[in-house]
Structures are given as structure tokens and as C-alpha cells.
Write a protein that holds these residues in place. Structure first.
Motif, PDB file in Angstrom:
ATOM      1  N   TYR A 151       0.836  -1.090   0.141  1.00  0.00           N
ATOM      2  CA  TYR A 151      -0.041   0.084  -0.028  1.00  0.00           C
ATOM      3  C   TYR A 151       0.823   1.249  -0.012  1.00  0.00           C
ATOM      4  O   TYR A 151       1.913   1.348   0.603  1.00  0.00           O
ATOM      5  CB  TYR A 151      -0.833   0.150   1.234  1.00  0.00           C
ATOM      6  N   ALA A 152       0.342   2.048  -0.717  1.00  0.00           N
ATOM      7  CA  ALA A 152       1.001   3.576  -0.638  1.00  0.00           C
ATOM      8  C   ALA A 152       0.307   4.313   0.702  1.00  0.00           C
ATOM      9  O   ALA A 152      -0.846   4.410   0.536  1.00  0.00           O
ATOM     10  CB  ALA A 152       0.788   4.317  -1.573  1.00  0.00           C
ATOM     11  N   ILE A 153       1.046   4.510   1.746  1.00  0.00           N
ATOM     12  CA  ILE A 153       0.511   5.053   3.071  1.00  0.00           C
ATOM     13  C   ILE A 153       1.488   6.227   3.113  1.00  0.00           C
ATOM     14  O   ILE A 153       2.666   6.474   3.235  1.00  0.00           O
ATOM     15  CB  ILE A 153       0.726   4.324   4.040  1.00  0.00           C
ATOM     16  N   PRO A 167       7.515   2.934   1.445  1.00  0.00           N
ATOM     17  CA  PRO A 167       8.099   2.176   0.312  1.00  0.00           C
ATOM     18  C   PRO A 167       7.060   1.730  -0.629  1.00  0.00           C
ATOM     19  O   PRO A 167       7.366   1.655  -1.739  1.00  0.00           O
ATOM     20  CB  PRO A 167       8.757   0.977   1.152  1.00  0.00           C
ATOM     21  N   GLY A 168       5.788   1.441  -0.031  1.00  0.00           N
ATOM     22  CA  GLY A 168       4.723   1.228  -0.818  1.00  0.00           C
ATOM     23  C   GLY A 168       4.343   2.453  -1.876  1.00  0.00           C
ATOM     24  O   GLY A 168       4.138   2.001  -2.958  1.00  0.00           O
ATOM     25  N   LYS A 247      -3.524   9.126   3.622  1.00  0.00           N
ATOM     26  CA  LYS A 247      -3.770   8.531   2.182  1.00  0.00           C
ATOM     27  C   LYS A 247      -3.429   7.201   2.086  1.00  0.00           C
ATOM     28  O   LYS A 247      -2.292   6.996   2.133  1.00  0.00           O
ATOM     29  CB  LYS A 247      -3.585   9.575   1.151  1.00  0.00           C
ATOM     30  N   VAL A 248      -4.158   6.148   1.822  1.00  0.00           N
ATOM     31  CA  VAL A 248      -3.646   4.865   1.551  1.00  0.00           C
ATOM     32  C   VAL A 248      -4.365   4.504   0.334  1.00  0.00           C
ATOM     33  O   VAL A 248      -5.470   4.663  -0.191  1.00  0.00           O
ATOM     34  CB  VAL A 248      -4.427   4.075   2.667  1.00  0.00           C
ATOM     35  N   THR A 249      -3.351   4.364  -0.653  1.00  0.00           N
ATOM     36  CA  THR A 249      -3.721   3.935  -1.845  1.00  0.00           C
ATOM     37  C   THR A 249      -3.288   2.429  -2.353  1.00  0.00           C
ATOM     38  O   THR A 249      -2.303   2.078  -1.980  1.00  0.00           O
ATOM     39  CB  THR A 249      -2.916   4.857  -2.799  1.00  0.00           C
ATOM     40  N   ARG A 250      -4.019   1.683  -3.126  1.00  0.00           N
ATOM     41  CA  ARG A 250      -3.490   0.354  -3.505  1.00  0.00           C
ATOM     42  C   ARG A 250      -3.664   0.373  -5.127  1.00  0.00           C
ATOM     43  O   ARG A 250      -4.741   1.002  -5.889  1.00  0.00           O
ATOM     44  CB  ARG A 250      -4.767  -0.722  -3.019  1.00  0.00           C
TER      45      ARG A 250
END
Ligand SMILES: Nc1ncnc2c1ncn2[C@@H]1O[C@H](COP(=O)(O)OP(=O)(O)OP(=O)(O)O)[C@@H](O)[C@H]1O
Ligand SMILES: [Mg+2]
Length: 483
Positions: A151-153, A167-168, A247-250
Motif C-alpha cells: 500500500y502507498a501510505i 516504500p509502498g 492517504k492509503v492507495t492500492r
């Protein structure tokens, strides 16, 4: 000094000192022996005044500090610098330790002789354990976030600037932390979403509802797109002040491809488009090989005839000849609308070249075809979809843009083909942020075609500065999408 009662002010001062329970406030003589003791000192250290007055203050220091000569050193520093401040472990009467903040101030009388020291000690154990817990939880949180690669967090400040990066996020979005921290998060949104004000709206919704979830195309650093699931959460501090957003992006690109492949509607649409293309190809070949060839033959016979006929019939014949040429022109453009014959034989660039030569130039547009970055020829199915979308986009330029030029750029990007059709006309503007279908189907059809093929499509325009239709189609077809 006389043995009279102290002046009122000093009495008040003593009351004050003695009454303070939160701080141990006491006096040392010039050699470090305790001369006074207050409520706070008793509470914090556990000694009653009669137990401690007269003893050396080093009893408060743990053995290791005592052995290291710390008590003496602190007095020396206080003498040299006037005061010394220190945080460290101190002992209570019962031998337990507390985390203390200590300030020792050297006291001099009016002729400069050292009278002793004022010592103020605060028990910070509570605060320290709270801070420690906070620090540990922050540390744990940091480790957690920094360990996640799926995940991008990351965090945004209240205005939407990026303040942290994991790192995501680096893996998914492609930016290194130093490249992206401080930038506004709208860089992740495609131009059409930015033009429609979507990033700002998402923050507003996150503030209104506490959080916001969305799926859509987002940009990587290299400009390629991925299908993202995004959750934005508004973060408030204890006072209810907005501190920013989490913000959490998948990256759901792969999942979306698989889902699309299985989507029944899309499969049917795919079949339909495929069948339509086959039929169009058949008719186009018929028209090309039969009707056009016959008309060309008619034209040639007319010219032969013209050479043999007397002068007075020449005018009639040449108008017939013009009619024939006109018909051939129209048939050619019909063939192109049906199916560019060259696409099966010579590929995409050749088909677009023919389309430009035979159709677009006739519209009075100055066309440009730029296939320089196309390093991989798309498979025929994909090439046809690209051609169709270009055809509709350029037709729109002709019909609506009042443009002088239209340019088609082709490039191989991210295991697929990226196409841009750019004109310099009036500029398309989206009604209400998104194309609104009424009786116009060109834009919808372009988007449908691109998405059915597993790609994306967008249109952006700037009033007075032209329109860009941009789309990307994967070269590797989604596994189930065979037609
Ligand atoms: N390149 C362009 N420049 C300016 N406006 C455009 C451009 N392309 C499209 N538009 C605007 O978008 C509208 C919708 O386009 P769309 O292709 O969906 O419909 P249409 O061309 O009017 O009809 P159809 O394509 O169904 O025959 C157009 O009517 C036009 O106003
Ligand atoms: Mg149209």
C-alpha cells in the motif's frame, strides 16, 4: 544577620515555597548539605524534613552517578555558570527511582560570597512514561508504515501537500521521498480529473465525512496510469484542529484487468465490436476491390472517350469525369470509415498515413503523424481499436474544433500503446467535469472501446488552446477477453 523575624515578603515567599507540592524546592549550603525542605520535596522524595535536613544532597543520586562524581560536578557547573539543568534518574527514600528534572542555581549574597544553592526538582516519571509510550507507539507506527510495500501510505498537510512517504508509495507511484515530499498530491491525478477539480473535492469530502473512498486512474511518476483504490482520512489533533490527511492507495490495475475480463457486459461488447469489425472489413474490401476499381475503370474509359469525342462534348464529359472522381473520393472515405484496408496488411502507422492522406487533408486540416516512440507494433485487434479512436477523434476535430492542425503521437509505454490526438482548435470543455452524453456518442464510444480493450481514455481541452484526446491500450491482452 540579626535573629529577628523575616520581613513579610520573605514570609510570603517561604509560604509559597513550602506550599508547592508539585516541585521539590530546597536549599543546599555551599558544600551541598540540605538546609530546607518543602511539601513537594517531601511528597516526591519521601523524606520528612527532620530526616533529611543536614544531609548531603548526593543521597538523591543513584550509586553509579554518585561514583561518577555527578553531584559535585553539578555544583561546580552551577558555580561556574550560575545554574545547571539536568534530566535523570533520582532516588526516593525507599530506594525507588523517579525521572527528575533538576535545576540547581548558585546563590550569592550581596558581597559575592557563595551562600549555597537553590534546588528545584520535578518528578517527570509520569510525563516521561507518557512520552515514552507515545514515542514507542509513534516508533511502532513509523516502523509499520515504513514496512508496508503493498500500500502507498502517506500523509498530507491540510492544504494537500505530501509530508511523508513510504516504500509502498515509492513502489506504486514511482517517486523517491525526496522527489515528492512537499509537492501537492494533485500530481497523482490525470489532467482531466485536475481540470474537474477532483483532488480538492476529495479533501473536502474527507473533511465533511471523516473519510473518503474512491477508485480511479492515477498517474505514476513516468506518466503511466494505474487503477487505484484510494482512502483519504481526515486527521484531527486533540483540540479538533485539522492536522492533515492520511492517504492509503492500492494499485488495483491487475485486479481490474481480471475483473474486466470476466465482466459479462464487456465480453458481449467485445464480441459485438469484433463481429462489427469483421463485417465492416468484408464490406470495405468489397467496396475497395469492386466498387472503387470499377469506378476507376469508368474514369479511365471516360478519359479515353474524351480524347476521341468532338470538342462540343468535352465539357459534358469532363463534368462526368469529375463526378466519377468525386464518387471515388467518397467511396475511399467510406472504406476508411468501414475499415482501413491497409491495417491488416501493413499495420497501424500505414493505416493512419492513408487515413490522413485520403481523408484528413481533404478537410483542410494540416495533419501530423508522429510514430517515433512506437517501438512495438500493437497486435491487429489493438491497432484497429487505436485506429477507430483516432478516426473519431480526428473527425471531431474536423466537425467541432475549427482547428488548423491535428497531430497524432504514438508511443510504446508501460506494456502498451499510448496515443495522443492533439488539435489547436477551440478546446473541448467538459460539461460539469465529466462528459455528459445526450445525443452524441463519439466520446462515449471512444471511451468504451478503450476500456473494453483493458485501457483508459481521456479528453482534455483548454478554451482557445485546443483539445487532447489521450488513451492507452495494453498490448498484452487480458486473459479472458478473447473474442
Ligand atoms: N476536438 C474537439 N474540439 C472541440 N470540441 C469538441 C472536440 N471533440 C468533441 N468536442 C465537443 O464534444 C461534443 C461531443 O462529441 P461527440 O463525438 O461525443 O459527439 P458528436 O461528434 O457531436 O456526435 P457523434 O460523434 O455522435 O456523431 C461535440 O459535440 C463537441 O461539442
Ligand atoms: Mg463525434
Amino acid at each position: 544577620m540579626s535573629d529577628t523575624t523575616p520581613p513579610p515578603l520573605e514570609a510570603d515567599f517561604r509560604l509559597l515555597v513550602q506550599g508547592v507540592a508539585d516541585y521539590a524546592i530546597f536549599m543546599l549550603d555551599a558544600t551541598g548539605h540540605i538546609m530546607s525542605w518543602n511539601t513537594g520535596a517531601e511528597r516526591i522524595k519521601g523524606y520528612r524534613p527532620e530526616e533529611i535536613i543536614g544531609r548531603h544532597f548526593s543521597v538523591f543520586y543513584p550509586p553509579e552517578e554518585y561514583a561518577a562524581g555527578k553531584p559535585e560536578r553539578e555544583l561546580e557547573t552551577a558555580i561556574e555558570e550560575g545554574r545547571v539543568e539536568d534530566d535523570g534518574w533520582r532516588l526516593r527514600k525507599d530506594g525507588t527511582r523517579f525521572w527528575a528534572n533538576v535545576v540547581i542555581t548558585a546563590l550569592h549574597d550581596s558581597d559575592g560570597t557563595l551562600r549555597g544553592f537553590a534546588k528545584v526538582t520535578r518528578d517527570l516519571t509520569e510525563r516521561r512514561s507518557a512520552e515514552q509510550a507515545l514515542w514507542e507507539s509513534e516508533e511502532r507506527f513509523r516502523l509499520l508504515v515504513q514496512g508496508v510495500v503493498d500500500y502507498a501510505i502517506f500523509m498530507l498537510d491540510p492544504a494537500g501537500h505530501i509530508v511523508s512517504w513510504n516504500p509502498g508509495a515509492e513502489r506504486i507511484n514511482g517517486y523517491r521521498p525526496e522527489e515528492i515530499i512537499g509537492k501537492h498530491f494533485s500530481v497523482f491525478y490525470p489532467p482531466e480529473d485536475n481540470a474537474a477539480g477532483i483532488p480538492a473535492r476529495e479533501l473536502e469530502l474527507a473533511i465533511d465525512d471523516g473519510r473518503l473512498e474512491d477508485e480511479g486512474w492515477r498517474l505514476r511518476r513516468d506518466g503511466t496510469r494505474f487503477w487505484a483504490n484510494v482512502v483519504i482520512t481526515a486527521l484531527y489533533d486533540d483540540n479538533g484542529i485539522l492536522r492533515g490527511f492520511a492517504k492509503v492507495t492500492r494499485d488495483l490495475t491487475e485486479r481490474r484487468r481480471a475483473e474486466q475480463a470476466l465482466d459479462e457486459r464487456r465480453r458481449l461488447l467485445g464480441h459485438l465490436v469484433h463481429a462489427q469489425e469483421l463485417e465492416r472489413r468484408r464490406i470495405a474490401w468489397d467496396v475497395h476491390d469492386d466498387s472503387i476499381q470499377s469506378m476507376v475503370a469508368v474514369g479511365m474509359r471516360l478519359q479515353l472517350l474524351a480524347a476521341r469525342l468532338p470538342e462540343e462534348h468535352r465539357a459534358t464529359l469532363s463534368s462526368l469525369d469529375e463526378a466519377v472522381s468525386g464518387t471515388i473520393g467518397r467511396l475511399r472515405s467510406l472504406v476508411f470509415q468501414l475499415r482501413p484496408t491497409s491495417i491488416d496488411r501493413h499495420g497501424l502507422v500505414s493505416a493512419l498515413t492513408d487515413f490522413i492522406r485520403d481523408v484528413v487533408i481533404g478537410w483542410g486540416l494540416k495533419p501530423g503523424l508522429h510514430p517515433g516512440d512506437l517501438t512495438e507494433e500493437p497486435p491487429t485487434e489493438t491497432a484497429i481499436t487505436i485506429f477507430r479512436i483516432c478516426q473519431e477523434a480526428v473527425t471531431n476535430v474536423h466537425k467541432h474544433a475549427q482547428a488548423k492542425t491535428v497531430d497524432i503521437y504514438l508511443s510504446t509505454v508501460d506494456r502498451g500503446t499510448m496515443t495522443r490526438v492533439i488539435d489547436d482548435g477551440v478546446g473541448y470543455s467538459m460539461p460539469g467535469g465529466r462528459p455528459e452524453p445526450k445525443e452524441h456518442f463519439g466520446l462515449i464510444e471512444m471511451r468504451e472501446r478503450a476500456e473494453t480493450a483493458g485501457g483508459w481514455w481521456s479528453v482534455t481541452g483548454t478554451p482557445g488552446h485546443g483539445t487532447t484526446v489521450e488513451f492507452w491500450l495494453p498490448t498484452t491482452k487480458a486473459p479472458e477477453a478473447k473474442t
